[in-house]
Structure formats: C-alpha cells, structure tokens
Design a protein around this motif. Sequence first.
Motif, PDB file in Angstrom:
ATOM      1  N   THR A 283       0.749  -1.148   0.167  1.00 34.56           N
ATOM      2  CA  THR A 283       0.027  -0.125  -0.028  1.00 34.56           C
ATOM      3  C   THR A 283       0.776   1.121   0.032  1.00 34.56           C
ATOM      4  OG1 THR A 283      -0.156  -0.072   2.312  1.00 34.56           O
ATOM      5  CG2 THR A 283      -1.973  -1.246   1.077  1.00 34.56           C
ATOM      6  N   GLN A 284       2.076   1.143   0.526  1.00 35.13           N
ATOM      7  CA  GLN A 284       2.934   2.376   0.450  1.00 35.13           C
ATOM      8  C   GLN A 284       3.834   2.050  -0.656  1.00 35.13           C
ATOM      9  OE1 GLN A 284       4.757   2.890   4.327  1.00 35.13           O
ATOM     10  NE2 GLN A 284       6.281   4.362   3.570  1.00 35.13           N
ATOM     11  N   SER A 285       3.629   2.695  -1.777  1.00 29.69           N
ATOM     12  CA  SER A 285       4.546   2.443  -3.102  1.00 29.69           C
ATOM     13  C   SER A 285       5.951   3.193  -3.013  1.00 29.69           C
ATOM     14  CB  SER A 285       3.818   3.161  -4.243  1.00 29.69           C
ATOM     15  OG  SER A 285       3.725   4.856  -3.963  1.00 29.69           O
ATOM     16  N   ASP A 286       6.495   3.801  -1.985  1.00 32.44           N
ATOM     17  CA  ASP A 286       7.683   4.480  -2.075  1.00 32.44           C
ATOM     18  C   ASP A 286       8.773   3.645  -1.198  1.00 32.44           C
ATOM     19  OD1 ASP A 286       6.668   4.999   0.495  1.00 32.44           O
ATOM     20  OD2 ASP A 286       7.502   6.989   0.646  1.00 32.44           O
ATOM     21  N   LEU A 287       8.375   2.314  -0.916  1.00 26.06           N
ATOM     22  CA  LEU A 287       9.413   1.680  -0.309  1.00 26.06           C
ATOM     23  C   LEU A 287      10.419   1.089  -1.161  1.00 26.06           C
ATOM     24  CD1 LEU A 287       7.170  -0.786   2.000  1.00 26.06           C
ATOM     25  CD2 LEU A 287       8.576   1.328   2.687  1.00 26.06           C
ATOM     26  N   ARG A 288      11.649   1.279  -0.693  1.00 29.00           N
ATOM     27  CA  ARG A 288      12.968   0.974  -1.564  1.00 29.00           C
ATOM     28  C   ARG A 288      13.849   0.375  -0.649  1.00 29.00           C
ATOM     29  NH1 ARG A 288      14.043   6.983  -2.874  1.00 29.00           N
ATOM     30  NH2 ARG A 288      15.672   6.617  -1.419  1.00 29.00           N
ATOM     31  N   LEU A 289      14.778  -0.466  -1.390  1.00 30.25           N
ATOM     32  CA  LEU A 289      15.268  -1.592  -0.537  1.00 30.25           C
ATOM     33  C   LEU A 289      16.294  -0.838   0.469  1.00 30.25           C
ATOM     34  CD1 LEU A 289      17.363  -3.364  -3.560  1.00 30.25           C
ATOM     35  CD2 LEU A 289      15.688  -4.069  -2.338  1.00 30.25           C
ATOM     36  N   GLU A 290      16.532   0.459   0.279  1.00 27.69           N
ATOM     37  CA  GLU A 290      17.520   1.117   1.419  1.00 27.69           C
ATOM     38  C   GLU A 290      16.702   1.972   2.500  1.00 27.69           C
ATOM     39  OE1 GLU A 290      16.872   4.133  -2.166  1.00 27.69           O
ATOM     40  OE2 GLU A 290      17.167   1.913  -1.794  1.00 27.69           O
ATOM     41  N   THR A 291      15.299   1.995   2.139  1.00 27.77           N
ATOM     42  CA  THR A 291      14.278   2.636   3.117  1.00 27.77           C
ATOM     43  C   THR A 291      14.634   2.021   4.375  1.00 27.77           C
ATOM     44  OG1 THR A 291      12.650   2.775   1.597  1.00 27.77           O
ATOM     45  CG2 THR A 291      12.146   3.015   3.637  1.00 27.77           C
ATOM     46  N   LEU A 292      14.928   3.033   5.318  1.00 19.39           N
ATOM     47  CA  LEU A 292      15.051   2.335   6.886  1.00 19.39           C
ATOM     48  C   LEU A 292      13.591   2.350   7.592  1.00 19.39           C
ATOM     49  CD1 LEU A 292      17.893   4.689   8.045  1.00 19.39           C
ATOM     50  CD2 LEU A 292      18.033   2.286   7.467  1.00 19.39           C
ATOM     51  N   VAL A 293      13.391   1.303   8.183  1.00 17.36           N
ATOM     52  CA  VAL A 293      12.277   0.995   9.030  1.00 17.36           C
ATOM     53  C   VAL A 293      12.652   0.789  10.356  1.00 17.36           C
ATOM     54  CG1 VAL A 293      10.440  -0.638   8.719  1.00 17.36           C
ATOM     55  CG2 VAL A 293      11.603  -0.202   6.994  1.00 17.36           C
ATOM     56  N   VAL A 294      11.562   1.283  11.416  1.00 17.71           N
ATOM     57  CA  VAL A 294      11.871   1.183  12.962  1.00 17.71           C
ATOM     58  C   VAL A 294      10.798   1.034  13.355  1.00 17.71           C
ATOM     59  CG1 VAL A 294      11.756   3.399  13.116  1.00 17.71           C
ATOM     60  CG2 VAL A 294      13.033   2.085  14.756  1.00 17.71           C
ATOM     61  N   ALA A 295      10.509  -0.011  14.349  1.00 19.18           N
ATOM     62  CA  ALA A 295       9.397   0.031  15.097  1.00 19.18           C
ATOM     63  C   ALA A 295       9.166   1.025  16.037  1.00 19.18           C
ATOM     64  CB  ALA A 295       9.331  -1.523  15.846  1.00 19.18           C
TER      65      ALA A 295
ATOM     66  N   SER B  81       4.602  -2.382   4.680  1.00 18.14           N
ATOM     67  CA  SER B  81       3.409  -1.187   4.441  1.00 18.14           C
ATOM     68  C   SER B  81       2.330  -1.403   5.195  1.00 18.14           C
ATOM     69  CB  SER B  81       3.158  -1.129   2.937  1.00 18.14           C
ATOM     70  OG  SER B  81       2.490  -2.329   2.417  1.00 18.14           O
ATOM     71  N   ASP B  82       1.873  -2.839   5.455  1.00 20.02           N
ATOM     72  CA  ASP B  82       0.805  -2.810   6.451  1.00 20.02           C
ATOM     73  C   ASP B  82       0.848  -2.516   7.897  1.00 20.02           C
ATOM     74  OD1 ASP B  82      -0.462  -4.278   4.063  1.00 20.02           O
ATOM     75  OD2 ASP B  82      -0.245  -6.295   5.288  1.00 20.02           O
ATOM     76  N   LEU B  83       2.132  -2.471   8.374  1.00 17.34           N
ATOM     77  CA  LEU B  83       2.573  -2.361   9.689  1.00 17.34           C
ATOM     78  C   LEU B  83       2.817  -0.689   9.824  1.00 17.34           C
ATOM     79  CD1 LEU B  83       5.104  -5.098  10.671  1.00 17.34           C
ATOM     80  CD2 LEU B  83       2.861  -4.803  11.590  1.00 17.34           C
ATOM     81  N   VAL B  84       3.150   0.006   8.766  1.00 21.81           N
ATOM     82  CA  VAL B  84       3.288   1.165   8.887  1.00 21.81           C
ATOM     83  C   VAL B  84       1.852   1.946   8.864  1.00 21.81           C
ATOM     84  CG1 VAL B  84       3.626   3.531   7.271  1.00 21.81           C
ATOM     85  CG2 VAL B  84       5.275   1.394   7.498  1.00 21.81           C
ATOM     86  N   ALA B  85       0.690   1.258   8.200  1.00 21.31           N
ATOM     87  CA  ALA B  85      -0.648   1.635   8.221  1.00 21.31           C
ATOM     88  C   ALA B  85      -1.200   1.440   9.439  1.00 21.31           C
ATOM     89  CB  ALA B  85      -1.304   0.926   7.018  1.00 21.31           C
ATOM     90  N   VAL B  86      -1.021   0.888  10.240  1.00 23.80           N
ATOM     91  CA  VAL B  86      -1.516   0.409  11.486  1.00 23.80           C
ATOM     92  C   VAL B  86      -0.648   1.062  12.708  1.00 23.80           C
ATOM     93  CG1 VAL B  86      -2.977  -1.574  10.981  1.00 23.80           C
ATOM     94  CG2 VAL B  86      -0.638  -1.828  11.893  1.00 23.80           C
ATOM     95  N   GLY B  87       0.320   1.769  12.392  1.00 25.03           N
ATOM     96  CA  GLY B  87       1.141   2.325  13.462  1.00 25.03           C
ATOM     97  C   GLY B  87       2.117   2.055  14.004  1.00 25.03           C
ATOM     98  N   HIS B  88       2.457   0.703  13.645  1.00 22.97           N
ATOM     99  CA  HIS B  88       3.657  -0.274  14.346  1.00 22.97           C
ATOM    100  C   HIS B  88       5.234   0.014  13.925  1.00 22.97           C
ATOM    101  CE1 HIS B  88       1.493  -3.097  16.865  1.00 22.97           C
ATOM    102  NE2 HIS B  88       0.514  -3.068  15.763  1.00 22.97           N
TER     103      HIS B  88
END
Length: 108
Positions: free
Chosen positions: A21-33, A77-84
């Motif tokens: 659902t989030q189209s701007d996720l790239r390989l180098e995108t940093l993700v944090v809980a 993208s699912d976890l970003v959408a629900v705020g995790h």
Amino acid sequence: MEEDNSFVRPFIITGGRVEPTQSDLRLETLVVAVRPPDESLTFERKRVAAVCASPTTVAEVAHRVGVPLGVAKVLISDLVAVGHLACRQPAELSLHTLERIRDHVRAL
C-alpha cells in the motif's frame, strides 16, 4: 524424498496481495518499530516488527525474516498503516551502504 511441510506460500502471508500500500518503499528505506508488537499481529508481522526494533533497511528485513522482497514490502506497508512501524528514506547513500545492500540482496 521428504516433503517440507513448513513452507508457506508468499501469497498466503500477504493475503493474496502483491503490491504494498506504500509505494515508496525502496531497498534502502529505513524501517523502525514505534511500538511493540501486540497479539493482533500475525506471526510474520510480529517477526517483522521484532526485526525493526532498531532501524533496519527493507532489504535486511526481507533477509532476516526469510521472505521474498515483495512480501517484506507488503508486510512493512501494512505495519506502517496500523502504526507499528515508521519509515525514513535516506537522502543519499554512501558507497558502503550500497555495497551492503547489494550483498544482502545477493544473499536472498
């Protein structure tokens, strides 16, 4: 020959979806809980949230969770959408970072 019954098809993990659902996720995108996983999350989503306890790239999440990159993007993208989770795009990548991403992708 023994059959591996522990394999779960990627489309089962993502509920049949192939596009995040989030189209701007790239390989180098940093993700944090941003909050700990709770009981409402499925097994794979809990694993993704746990891996992201410290900032991690999308490529590293896929590798550490053991799912294809497309599946990792859908789960993230699912976890970003629900705020995790929260994502941050790095402005410019160093050569060292690019080499690490390349090595991780090759390991997949």
